[in-house]
Design an enzyme around this catalytic site. Sequence first.
Site, mmCIF file in Angstrom:
data_model
loop_
_atom_site.group_PDB
_atom_site.id
_atom_site.type_symbol
_atom_site.label_atom_id
_atom_site.label_comp_id
_atom_site.label_asym_id
_atom_site.label_seq_id
_atom_site.Cartn_x
_atom_site.Cartn_y
_atom_site.Cartn_z
ATOM 1 N N LEU A 193 47.799 44.155 36.183
ATOM 2 C CA LEU A 193 46.455 44.651 35.891
ATOM 3 C C LEU A 193 45.502 43.613 36.459
ATOM 4 O O LEU A 193 45.770 42.407 36.377
ATOM 5 C CB LEU A 193 46.226 44.794 34.381
ATOM 6 C CG LEU A 193 46.940 45.946 33.670
ATOM 7 C CD1 LEU A 193 46.631 45.920 32.171
ATOM 8 C CD2 LEU A 193 46.551 47.310 34.254
ATOM 9 N N ASP A 194 44.374 44.068 37.003
ATOM 10 C CA ASP A 194 43.384 43.132 37.543
ATOM 11 C C ASP A 194 42.882 42.218 36.439
ATOM 12 O O ASP A 194 42.903 42.575 35.261
ATOM 13 C CB ASP A 194 42.145 43.880 38.065
ATOM 14 C CG ASP A 194 42.481 44.875 39.137
ATOM 15 O OD1 ASP A 194 43.519 44.716 39.774
ATOM 16 O OD2 ASP A 194 41.683 45.819 39.313
ATOM 17 N N LYS A 195 42.319 41.100 36.852
ATOM 18 C CA LYS A 195 41.760 40.141 35.880
ATOM 19 C C LYS A 195 40.743 40.833 34.954
ATOM 20 O O LYS A 195 40.725 40.599 33.751
ATOM 21 C CB LYS A 195 41.093 38.993 36.652
ATOM 22 C CG LYS A 195 40.518 37.922 35.786
ATOM 23 C CD LYS A 195 40.000 36.779 36.650
ATOM 24 C CE LYS A 195 39.123 35.860 35.824
ATOM 25 N NZ LYS A 195 38.478 34.824 36.628
ATOM 26 N N THR B 148 40.585 44.012 34.158
ATOM 27 C CA THR B 148 41.084 45.224 33.502
ATOM 28 C C THR B 148 41.750 44.853 32.183
ATOM 29 O O THR B 148 42.482 43.888 32.099
ATOM 30 C CB THR B 148 42.099 45.949 34.413
ATOM 31 O OG1 THR B 148 41.453 46.245 35.655
ATOM 32 C CG2 THR B 148 42.593 47.238 33.785
ATOM 33 N N HIS C 148 44.000 47.374 43.241
ATOM 34 C CA HIS C 148 42.724 47.877 42.703
ATOM 35 C C HIS C 148 42.614 49.398 42.830
ATOM 36 O O HIS C 148 41.528 49.929 43.107
ATOM 37 C CB HIS C 148 41.527 47.249 43.433
ATOM 38 C CG HIS C 148 41.292 45.817 43.071
ATOM 39 N ND1 HIS C 148 40.273 45.080 43.594
ATOM 40 C CD2 HIS C 148 41.949 44.972 42.247
ATOM 41 C CE1 HIS C 148 40.304 43.844 43.113
ATOM 42 N NE2 HIS C 148 41.340 43.765 42.295
#
Length: 244
Positions: A103-105, A107, A185
């Site tokens: 998961l993105d930073k 998110t 992303h």
Amino acid sequence: MQRLDKLLSEAGVASRRELKAIIRAGRVQVNGKTVRDPEQKVDETADEIMLDGAVVGKKRMVLLMLHKPAGYVTSTDDPRDQTVMELIPEEYRRLGVVPIGRLDKDTEGLLLLTNDGAVNHNLLSPRRHVWKLYYASHEGLAGEADMAAFEAGITLENGETCLPAKLHPLGSGRSLIAIREGKYHQVRRMMAARGMPVTYLKRVAFGGLTLGELPLGAVKEVALETVQSPPCDIAQAGSRCFFP
Ligand code: URA
């Protein structure tokens, strides 16, 4: 072959530091002989390892659900940022769990971790198409044309095309999105491609596992068999999730 202290810590016996003391105290036997060197190389498939007279079993395989907060990177090690591993209790880190995908930073939401290589592979394999469900706050209003574009497969800004996905508008600036791959992303880029930049993103379900009421930052162990790849009914799955 691997170091005796590493193998025992991955089997969940104790921390590496505790194990050094345990081994030096003469409590560990390899093939019936006491070994006092924590760095001795052993073969986990062939050697019989005993602690205090009991055979040490193979590594316990686990599957964890983490409710990831924003601000943590999905990595086991990072020179600058806090990593999701800092939220994982030591007893699980010792077992060698790693994140399943990313998961993105920025998110939030459901991140799975495991030390079972087969489960990790199966959940990420592009051929298995395991559904992941996201809640997004975004600019604009998603409508039928956007839903159809998601079903057809969104083309990203770099020309790459996505597999058919699902978009379920929840009202102005709020949507559920279900995807079954994991491009960089991806959800943010899909929504941007439809002119609806994402301002907040949360993963609420992965392969039939839903975040439920797991508090932000908390970890829960679940049975390995819990993960399956059911067909995705986005509205039904969404009704079992909690949104901000
Ligand atoms: N898609 C994104 O854009 N970000 C994530 O963290 C996961 C999916």
